[in-house]
Scaffold this motif. Structure first.
Motif, short mmCIF file in Angstrom:
data_model
loop_
_atom_site.label_atom_id
_atom_site.label_comp_id
_atom_site.label_asym_id
_atom_site.label_seq_id
_atom_site.Cartn_x
_atom_site.Cartn_y
_atom_site.Cartn_z
N LEU A 278 -21.40 60.60 7.89
CA LEU A 278 -22.27 59.62 8.26
C LEU A 278 -22.46 58.24 7.52
O LEU A 278 -22.13 57.18 8.08
CB LEU A 278 -23.55 60.06 8.96
N ALA A 279 -22.84 58.40 6.47
CA ALA A 279 -23.12 57.27 5.84
C ALA A 279 -21.65 56.43 5.37
O ALA A 279 -21.86 55.06 5.28
CB ALA A 279 -23.78 57.63 4.19
N ASP A 280 -20.75 57.24 5.15
CA ASP A 280 -19.36 56.42 4.91
C ASP A 280 -19.07 55.63 6.44
O ASP A 280 -18.78 54.34 6.19
CB ASP A 280 -18.47 57.20 4.63
N VAL A 281 -19.16 56.27 7.61
CA VAL A 281 -18.91 55.34 8.71
C VAL A 281 -19.85 54.31 8.92
O VAL A 281 -19.46 53.30 9.44
CB VAL A 281 -18.93 56.56 9.90
N LEU A 282 -21.09 54.63 8.49
CA LEU A 282 -22.28 53.48 8.76
C LEU A 282 -21.85 52.28 8.11
O LEU A 282 -22.36 51.22 8.26
CB LEU A 282 -23.61 54.07 8.50
N ASP A 283 -21.32 52.63 6.85
CA ASP A 283 -21.07 51.39 6.04
C ASP A 283 -19.85 50.51 6.40
O ASP A 283 -19.97 49.30 5.92
CB ASP A 283 -20.58 51.88 4.47
N LEU A 284 -18.97 50.84 7.49
CA LEU A 284 -17.93 50.06 8.02
C LEU A 284 -18.67 49.02 8.83
O LEU A 284 -19.82 49.01 9.61
CB LEU A 284 -17.15 50.94 8.86
N GLU A 285 -18.05 47.79 8.94
CA GLU A 285 -18.28 46.60 9.62
C GLU A 285 -17.75 47.17 11.20
O GLU A 285 -16.91 48.05 11.14
CB GLU A 285 -17.51 45.42 9.25
N HIS A 286 -18.54 46.73 12.28
CA HIS A 286 -17.87 46.80 13.61
C HIS A 286 -16.52 46.68 13.63
O HIS A 286 -15.72 47.64 14.30
CB HIS A 286 -18.60 45.97 14.49
N ALA A 287 -15.76 45.60 13.19
CA ALA A 287 -14.40 45.30 13.50
C ALA A 287 -13.69 46.46 12.77
O ALA A 287 -12.55 46.87 13.27
CB ALA A 287 -14.01 44.01 12.70
N GLN A 288 -14.09 47.14 11.65
CA GLN A 288 -13.23 48.47 11.01
C GLN A 288 -13.53 49.14 11.65
O GLN A 288 -12.54 50.10 12.06
CB GLN A 288 -13.98 48.44 9.38
#
Length: 62
Positions: free
Chosen positions: A23-33
């Protein structure tokens, strides 16, 4: 423009399910990513499902 919370949850669940990312890794992504990964996962699923002749399991158009 802000992404609606329900959409963020859908993107996170979709990416986490298919890539098995934390989850932490996905949350670190910007919306565009996140949106790009969602599109790429959908494209891969379509290609795989097309080759096997099966219908996809996703009803959101991803």
């Amino acid at each position: 423009m802000t992404c609606p919370p329900d959409r963020v949850y859908e993107e996170i669940a979709y990416i986490s399910y298919h890539f098995h990312w934390r989850l932490a890794d996905v949350l670190d992504l910007e919306h565009a990513q996140r949106a790009r990964f969602v599109r790429e996962i959908a494209r891969l699923n379509e290609r795989i499902n097309g080759e096997s002749g099966e219908k996809g399991h996703d009803d959101r158009g991803w």
